[in-house]
Design an enzyme around this catalytic site. Structure first.
Site, short mmCIF file in Angstrom:
data_model
loop_
_atom_site.label_atom_id
_atom_site.label_comp_id
_atom_site.label_asym_id
_atom_site.label_seq_id
_atom_site.Cartn_x
_atom_site.Cartn_y
_atom_site.Cartn_z
N ARG A 81 0.67 -1.16 -0.03
CA ARG A 81 -0.01 0.09 -0.15
C ARG A 81 0.84 1.26 -0.08
O ARG A 81 1.85 1.35 0.74
CB ARG A 81 -1.08 0.18 1.40
CG ARG A 81 -1.76 1.21 1.30
CD ARG A 81 -2.85 0.92 2.64
NE ARG A 81 -3.86 1.75 3.04
CZ ARG A 81 -3.83 2.88 3.70
NH1 ARG A 81 -2.53 3.22 4.49
NH2 ARG A 81 -4.64 3.77 3.89
N GLU A 177 -9.08 7.65 5.47
CA GLU A 177 -9.81 7.85 6.77
C GLU A 177 -10.70 9.13 6.66
O GLU A 177 -10.68 10.00 7.45
CB GLU A 177 -8.58 8.08 7.86
CG GLU A 177 -8.07 6.78 7.92
CD GLU A 177 -7.14 6.56 9.47
OE1 GLU A 177 -6.86 5.59 9.86
OE2 GLU A 177 -6.65 7.78 9.79
N GLU A 283 -5.41 -0.63 7.22
CA GLU A 283 -4.28 -0.32 8.23
C GLU A 283 -4.63 -0.98 9.58
O GLU A 283 -5.43 -0.92 10.19
CB GLU A 283 -4.47 1.11 8.67
CG GLU A 283 -4.02 2.02 7.49
CD GLU A 283 -4.02 3.50 7.66
OE1 GLU A 283 -3.88 3.89 9.09
OE2 GLU A 283 -4.40 4.43 6.97
#
Length: 351
Positions: A81, A177, A283
């Site tokens: 990522r 996020e 994550e």
């Protein structure tokens, strides 16, 4: 916003979607290989900057090796990522060393080792997360129409920069996020959910215009927080947003990880059953000094995500495991020790 503006934006969104479908059919940039059925991943965004600063890594036997070789061959990491900022401060290797070109070079390096690639597009010059979603400086005076155009153009540019390196990302996050939206204040979800939905759709359609096979992700923090996910993902869907996958972050402690995993899996099942969306854990991390607990945590969440109903658990990514204790002003949730050797945390990925 005036009704005429709303109608114009809706027409633009429809045109973008149609263009994406046409280009996806005719322009045909196809993935070289299918994404893994289950991604065991690592965010490696700091690697390029750390190497520029002179960092290197050892395996558990103390042998200095390429960090990507260690991740892939020792811990079965099959995916990476990589974050992309719009105009980062490229002299700041720890924080700002990832524009589209540097990210593409790192992505090519991973692809050449047979690893799949996820991009996380922050749509900012620096960190975007639940507490900050700051527009890039160059976009700061844009009206909302110009902002959507900028999201489209930047996303296509990043995708084409990857394409020039021979890389087809398997997944692209439209924002990072985005618990309360993105590109504040225009796209702040608690202020204007419709704007947030339009921005997500614009990013999604821009990705698909270059690679119809790439899956898009809406990624929120605190994977255990079902109420926030229902408000955000439900709000996007009710406002017509188009995207493929729900992404989650989870950073528990050594004392509460089991409870948080249980809550996160329940939330994942809620996203699957309520919205028909697959789930990716984008994550995870835990303090490097709690390596034994971290290994147990990784083992548990990997197994439970893999077993989500209908095969809708797509993978788990550890955030920046290559970070050594205190790196970049105090980050302590990597998986390498100050002696250059890994902790036991990533052993949780082993089958």
């Amino acid at each position: 916003m005036k009704k005429s503006q709303k109608r114009w934006l809706l027409s633009l969104s429809s045109a973008i979607t149609a263009l994406a479908l046409i280009l996806g059919t005719l322009g045909g940039w196809k993935a070289e290989a299918a994404a893994p059925s289950f991604a065991k991943g690592a965010d490696i965004s700091w690697v390029a900057g750390m190497e520029k600063q002179g960092y290197s890594w050892k395996d558990k036997n103390g042998v200095k090796r390429d960090i990507l070789d260690i991740l892939k061959n020792d811990y079965q990491i099959n995916s990476v990522r990589i974050r992309v900022w719009v105009n980062p401060n490229m002299s700041d290797y720890g924080n700002g060393y990832l524009n589209a070109e540097t990210a593409a070079a790192l992505a090519k390096r991973a692809k050449d080792k047979g690893m799949s690639v996820m991009l996380t597009l922050h749509y900012s010059d620096s960190w975007a997360d639940p507490g900050q979603q700051t527009k890039p400086y160059a976009w700061s005076t844009f009206d909302f129409t110009q902002l959507m155009d900028a999201v489209w153009s930047h996303t296509v540019y990043v995708m084409n920069t990857m394409k020039a390196q021979g890389v087809t990302p398997d997944w692209v996050q439209i924002g990072n996020e985005t618990n309360d939206g993105m590109l504040w204040s225009d796209g702040k979800a608690s202020v204007n959910m419709k704007n947030y939905a339009w921005l997500i759709s614009t990013g999604n359609n821009a990705v698909k215009s270059v690679s119809s096979s790439t899956k898009t992700i809406v990624h929120l923090a605190n994977g255990y927080d079902n109420a926030t996910f229902k408000w955000n993902i439900g709000g996007l869907i009710s406002n017509g947003a188009t995207f493929d996958i729900v992404g989650m972050s989870l950073y528990p402690s050594a004392s509460d990880w089991s409870t948080k995993v249980t809550q996160t899996i329940a939330n994942a099942n809620s996203m699957i059953s309520t919205y028909g969306k697959s789930v990716m854990i984008c994550e995870i991390g835990m303090d490097y000094s709690q390596a034994s607990a971290a290994k147990s945590f990784v083992t548990d969440i990997k197994t439970k995500v893999r077993n989500l109903s209908g095969g809708n658990g797509l993978g788990v990514f550890y955030w920046e495991p290559e970070a050594t204790p205190g790196y970049n002003g105090g980050y302590n949730m990597g998986a390498w020790q100050s002696d250059g050797k890994p902790t036991a945390a990533l052993e949780g990925f082993l089958n």
